[in-house]
Design a protein around this motif. Structure first.
Motif, PDB file in Angstrom:
ATOM      1  N   GLY A  38      63.418  86.499  44.339  1.00  0.00           N
ATOM      2  CA  GLY A  38      64.808  86.071  44.124  1.00  0.00           C
ATOM      3  C   GLY A  38      65.746  87.234  44.330  1.00  0.00           C
ATOM      4  N   ALA A  39      66.807  87.277  43.544  1.00  0.00           N
ATOM      5  CA  ALA A  39      67.810  88.327  43.693  1.00  0.00           C
ATOM      6  C   ALA A  39      67.186  89.704  43.436  1.00  0.00           C
ATOM      7  N   PRO A  40      67.751  90.755  44.058  1.00  0.00           N
ATOM      8  CA  PRO A  40      67.175  92.099  43.922  1.00  0.00           C
ATOM      9  C   PRO A  40      67.507  92.743  42.581  1.00  0.00           C
ATOM     10  N   LEU A  41      66.962  92.183  41.519  1.00  0.00           N
ATOM     11  CA  LEU A  41      67.261  92.644  40.169  1.00  0.00           C
ATOM     12  C   LEU A  41      65.974  92.792  39.376  1.00  0.00           C
ATOM     13  N   THR A 105      69.366  95.063  32.420  1.00  0.00           N
ATOM     14  CA  THR A 105      69.295  94.467  33.751  1.00  0.00           C
ATOM     15  C   THR A 105      69.744  95.536  34.737  1.00  0.00           C
ATOM     16  N   VAL A 106      69.029  95.659  35.848  1.00  0.00           N
ATOM     17  CA  VAL A 106      69.335  96.752  36.773  1.00  0.00           C
ATOM     18  C   VAL A 106      68.988  96.312  38.197  1.00  0.00           C
ATOM     19  N   LEU A 107      69.647  96.900  39.179  1.00  0.00           N
ATOM     20  CA  LEU A 107      69.283  96.654  40.570  1.00  0.00           C
ATOM     21  C   LEU A 107      67.812  97.035  40.757  1.00  0.00           C
ATOM     22  N   ARG A 370      64.946  84.930  35.899  1.00  0.00           N
ATOM     23  CA  ARG A 370      64.293  86.197  35.598  1.00  0.00           C
ATOM     24  C   ARG A 370      64.526  86.600  34.143  1.00  0.00           C
TER      25      ARG A 370
ATOM     26  N   MET B   1      71.729  95.043  48.163  1.00  0.00           N
ATOM     27  CA  MET B   1      71.843  94.120  47.024  1.00  0.00           C
ATOM     28  C   MET B   1      72.556  92.848  47.435  1.00  0.00           C
ATOM     29  N   HIS B   2      72.612  92.601  48.737  1.00  0.00           N
ATOM     30  CA  HIS B   2      73.227  91.392  49.252  1.00  0.00           C
ATOM     31  C   HIS B   2      72.197  90.269  49.164  1.00  0.00           C
ATOM     32  N   ARG B   3      72.602  89.116  48.659  1.00  0.00           N
ATOM     33  CA  ARG B   3      71.677  87.994  48.641  1.00  0.00           C
ATOM     34  C   ARG B   3      72.229  86.880  49.513  1.00  0.00           C
ATOM     35  N   ASP B  23      66.576  76.483  48.066  1.00  0.00           N
ATOM     36  CA  ASP B  23      65.952  77.724  47.588  1.00  0.00           C
ATOM     37  C   ASP B  23      64.657  77.299  46.910  1.00  0.00           C
ATOM     38  N   THR B  25      62.162  78.960  45.626  1.00  0.00           N
ATOM     39  CA  THR B  25      61.428  79.921  44.798  1.00  0.00           C
ATOM     40  C   THR B  25      61.153  79.414  43.389  1.00  0.00           C
ATOM     41  N   THR B 362      76.481  93.741  40.595  1.00  0.00           N
ATOM     42  CA  THR B 362      75.239  93.406  39.884  1.00  0.00           C
ATOM     43  C   THR B 362      75.459  92.223  38.969  1.00  0.00           C
ATOM     44  N   LEU B 365      75.299  89.059  40.762  1.00  0.00           N
ATOM     45  CA  LEU B 365      73.912  88.685  41.060  1.00  0.00           C
ATOM     46  C   LEU B 365      73.237  88.118  39.814  1.00  0.00           C
ATOM     47  N   VAL B 366      73.447  88.779  38.683  1.00  0.00           N
ATOM     48  CA  VAL B 366      72.820  88.343  37.435  1.00  0.00           C
ATOM     49  C   VAL B 366      73.338  86.960  37.053  1.00  0.00           C
ATOM     50  N   ASP B 369      71.957  84.103  39.117  1.00  0.00           N
ATOM     51  CA  ASP B 369      70.505  84.088  39.307  1.00  0.00           C
ATOM     52  C   ASP B 369      69.939  82.709  38.996  1.00  0.00           C
TER      53      ASP B 369
END
Lengths: 442, 433
Positions: A38-41, A105-107, A370, B1-3, B23, B25, B362, B365-366, B369
């Motif tokens: 999924g997302a890069p986290l 939470t972090v990259l 996540r 960090m691009h989705r 998606d 996943t 970030t 993205l969070v 998610d």
């Protein structure tokens, strides 16, 4: 209308929980890593047992969680915040009666940097006098503000009523307790209890689990163990308090906050699946009896609900409804009535089928993000379970019968087994409430 | 960090816009319907109606008795809800992916023919009143400042009224009002259907056509221009709160059009976080909490509801704080004004701005998610900006904002352009009288 117009469900997909890579450091710390696409986290959780019978512990624990990020030997408070921010990360500490929990939470490509910050905090937090003094003041005013909320007061009064002298009887510290704490006491508490012996560190995300366990090991293997056993809290009372109910006077309150509570079962109890489903039928989801009755039929309330709260010392059933002051007693009547119905009559086949399916779907969704996966895992590990509990749950739920629901109804949900508190304007709701027996007004 | 998001778009013959974001996943699917109508569009004398109508949409439809929508979603293992915003109203269902077609059926049935009747209306008026009591009247600082600030910052009925509504207006709502509102605003051509998660796009489109295709076309209402002329000079108001232990203060400033002037608007998003994000490194924390000890907490955000990317024009940058004992609202306002002036003069430091942009990216993205949150973000951007792709592009756009652009935004956040609401404990009112 016929049900046939509504499309049926396609075959149910098994819950697939990811494989966990696990290792234990010599200092006792458990390390777990999970790959999740999924997302890069990446999510990081560190859970440290934190229960105590010591007087004033709760206040010290709360203030410790507010100040543990306020400085280390190497970095001041703002420096730490900047370091974490530059990683695109967030990191916070929170505490309850059972554990201190760090959540970050972090990259994904920077997670090792956040592990380094966390490792520095658990070993080298300094609790600078000036920061402790300032946070002490802030925490005291925030406690005052929190207590002005009916929902917060209601929780506090219910817990005191249900748990009495048990540490859980105080759901939050008082301003006076917080005011009495020194920075030196926090340093001592940190040295004694922020230790790896029984702690769990979890990393979930777009990572290679073997590499992640290696990184965790590098940063935490030399964290010095405390060597002391974790104090066990005594179990919660196995009965709700008998005698008078509690009515807490909140002048000018335009609603009454009704809370009903009593002992429940732990997740690993053989009867827990039945109680879980009984709770759903009662008020645990929107399609429950309680919502249909006091919200959708009568319009007494916006969000009635019931749930089972799990803690290390035991589990508790909590039923909540915030209702217009004028219908306080009628709403309480319906809440007791639905409990009585569940403890004297078996649920219908349809009701049972619905809650089973809902419970299984909800479990699948609780680990679909996540952060949900990380939090669920660390919570289960804290009570001696793991993701296998989630994998097995659909089968256990499928085996529950209407008789099982009736059984837990009789033994756990009968009105005589539960206790009620009400927070509202006593001048307007006390008299009608007398119909249910004696009330102590505070 | 691009989705990146794989997106598929179509429009049915009845005008319904459809957006798909497969998606695979996770074994979950979200179905959302956004109607392009919100609190700003409710008629005068009917404050709170858009939200009340949202409740009515859960009260059954042509083929489904009351409570059955919830029942079918939950008995599939799913969850559902709806929410009303200034410029749109959304309904969503998140389910295990084997229940996708069921969710489409449920949404289509109520888009075609919700069951609007007097009995359900009466009960839901009561439920909404309890919602307002639990979130506003019975709660200290309840919904402060979004319930009160628009009335000071804006003049037109559309922009200034309290979208939760007055009890008098709610009580006078009729079934006929509901029918008219539905006919006008809930046309397929005024809606966007968004699917996100575990499905095959072609298969999903066939299902969408099957269930939504037969709904007759109705014309799409034109979207009113809600813009207002600038005001001159500071505006102030005081509100009393019976449950708040200490005062609070909020100030709002009008900002550029979030859609038509997106380039000028975006720096305000960084500005808000430069002033107040959730950490101790931000400027208002350093000033109000650490240096001056005037506030216990503070916020600075864009969009009346903190919804910077799904709001229409006009909207605001808001800065609010809860005061420490003895602090005055004026001291807080002065300190905030000085901090904005510093940023206007010097701009944020390069390192500071880069940290803020990284954190914002970030957080985006969070926050997106989960399948539901991603669905809602894609849908909001599609509805308001016509470009769901913005979700994937935002991290790059945020990083490209310069310190000069943030300084230029801060230069317009001045005392003479602000609208202020002071919230005081009710006991202060007795003292004043």
């Amino acid at each position: 209308m016929t049900a046939s117009v509504v499309p049926g469900l396609r075959p149910w997909q098994e819950i697939v929980s990811p494989d966990v890579t696990e290792q234990r450091c010599a200092n006792g710390l458990r390390l777990l890593a999970l790959h999740r696409p999924g997302a890069p986290l990446t999510e990081i959780r560190l859970s440290i047992p934190f229960g105590s019978m010591a007087p004033g512990h709760l206040a010290r624990a709360w203030l410790l969680s507010e100040t543990v990020l306020a400085g280390t030997r190497a970095t001041g408070r703002i420096g730490l915040a900047e370091r974490i921010g530059e990683l695109g990360a967030s990191l916070r500490a929170e505490v309850d009666h059972d554990r201190l929990l760090f959540s970050g939470t972090v990259l994904a490509d920077r997670y090792e940097d956040l592990l380094a910050v966390l490792a520095e905090l658990v070993r080298d937090a300094t609790f600078p006098d000036r920061e402790v003094l300032a946070e002490r003041k802030r925490l005291a005013s925030r406690l005052t503000a929190a207590r002005s909320q009916a929902a917060v007061r209601a929780r506090e009064i219910l817990h005191r009523h249900l748990y009495g002298d048990h540490p859980y009887g105080a759901s939050m510290p008082t301003g006076a307790e917080v005011d009495a704490i020194s920075a030196e006491q926090l340093r001592a508490l940190h040295a004694e209890r922020v230790v790896p012996d029984h702690a769990v560190l979890v990393v979930v995300g777009l990572i290679d689990p073997d590499q992640a366990v290696g990184a965790m090991h590098r940063h935490f293997a030399d964290w010095r163990p405390g060597g002391l056993p974790v104090p066990d809290l005594p179990p919660l009372p196995d009965e709700a308090p008998a005698g008078a109910s509690r009515l807490f006077h909140r002048p000018g309150s335009v609603q009454s906050s009704i809370r009903i509570g009593g002992p429940a079962l732990r997740r690993d109890d053989p009867l827990f699946p039945a109680l879980h489903l009984a709770n759903l039928i009662y008020g645990g989801y929107f399609s429950s009896r309680l919502v249909a009755n006091i919200r959708e039929d009568k319009g007494y309330t916006y969000t009635p609900r019931s749930r089972i709260m799990h803690s290390a010392a035991g589990s508790t059933l909590v039923i909540e409804a915030d209702v217009a002051t004028d219908v306080t007693a009628p709403a309480l009547l319906e809440m007791w009535y639905e409990l009585g119905r569940l403890s004297t009559l078996r649920p219908s086949v349809q009701e049972l089928r619905d809650v089973r399916q809902y419970a299984a779907g909800n479990l699948a969704m609780s680990i679909a993000t996540r952060s949900g996966l990380a939090t669920t895992l660390v919570t289960l590990l804290g009570v001696g379970l793991d993701l296998d509990w989630i994998r097995r749950s659909p089968d256990l739920l499928a085996e529950v019968t209407a008789s099982d629901i009736y059984h837990v109804g009789v033994h756990l949900l009968a009105p005589k087994l539960l206790a009620a508190v009400v927070i509202g304007d006593a001048t307007r709701c006390e008299e009608p409430l007398q119909a249910f027996g004696p009330w102590v007004v505070e | 960090m691009h989705r990146p998001h794989h997106l598929v778009r179509t429009r049915l013959a009845n005008g319904l816009r459809v957006l798909l974001a497969p998606d695979r996943t996770v074994p979950v699917v979200a179905v959302a319907v956004h109607y392009d109508v919100g609190m700003r569009s409710e008629p005068e004398g009917r404050t709170g109606f858009a939200h009340l109508f949202e409740h009515l949409m859960f009260q059954g439809s042509e083929l489904l008795p009351k409570l059955e929508h919830a029942h079918y979603v939950q008995a599939s293992g799913g969850v559902f809800n709806g929410s009303t915003h200034l410029d749109y109203t959304q309904y969503h269902n998140v389910l295990p992916s084997n229940a996708l077609e069921r969710a489409l059926f449920l949404e289509a049935d109520r888009m075609r023919a919700p069951d609007l009747n007097a009995e359900n209306l009466r009960v839901q008026i009561d439920v909404v009143k309890e919602e307002i009591r639990v979130n506003v009247t019975n709660k200290p600082y309840g919904c402060f400042p979004w319930v009160t600030l628009p009335g000071v910052l804006f003049d037109s009925f559309a922009n200034s009224h309290d979208g939760y509504g007055s009890f008098d207006d709610l009580d006078s709502a009729t079934v006929e009002d509901a029918r008219q509102f539905f006919d006008r605003y809930y046309a397929p051509a005024n809606a966007l259907l968004t699917l996100c998660g575990d499905f095959d796009a072609d298969e999903a489109l066939t299902m969408v056509e099957r269930h939504f295709g037969p709904i007759p076309f109705r014309p799409r209402p034109s979207r009113p221009d809600f813009a207002e002329p600038e005001f001159v000079g500071e505006r102030r108001a005081v509100r009393y709160d019976p449950h708040a232990p200490l005062p609070a203060v909020a100030a709002g400033w009008r900002v550029p059009d979030p859609v038509a002037e997106f380039d000028a608007y975006l720096p305000h998003l960084l500005l808000a976080d430069v002033m107040s994000d959730d950490g101790p490194a931000c400027r208002l924390h350093r000033r109000l909490v650490r240096q001056d000890g005037l506030a216990t907490s503070h916020r600075c955000y864009l969009g009346m509801l903190g919804d910077p990317l799904d709001t229409g024009h006009p909207t605001a940058l808001v800065s609010s704080a809860r005061l420490t004992p003895g602090a005055s609202a004026q001291q807080v306002l002065d300190a905030i004004a000085e901090e904005f002036a510093v940023v206007a003069r010097e701009g944020p430091a390069e390192r500071e701005l880069s940290r803020i942009a990284t954190r914002l990216s970030t957080r985006l993205l969070v926050e997106t998610d989960g399948v539901l949150a991603r669905t809602q973000a894609l849908a909001s951007l599609e509805l308001r900006h016509g470009r769901a792709e913005l979700l994937g592009e935002l991290p790059g756009l945020l990083t490209a904002v310069t310190a000069e652009q943030v300084a230029a935004a801060a230069a317009r956040i001045t005392p003479d352009r602000r609208a202020v609401v002071e919230l005081l404990p009710a006991s202060y009112q007795e003292k004043a009288a």
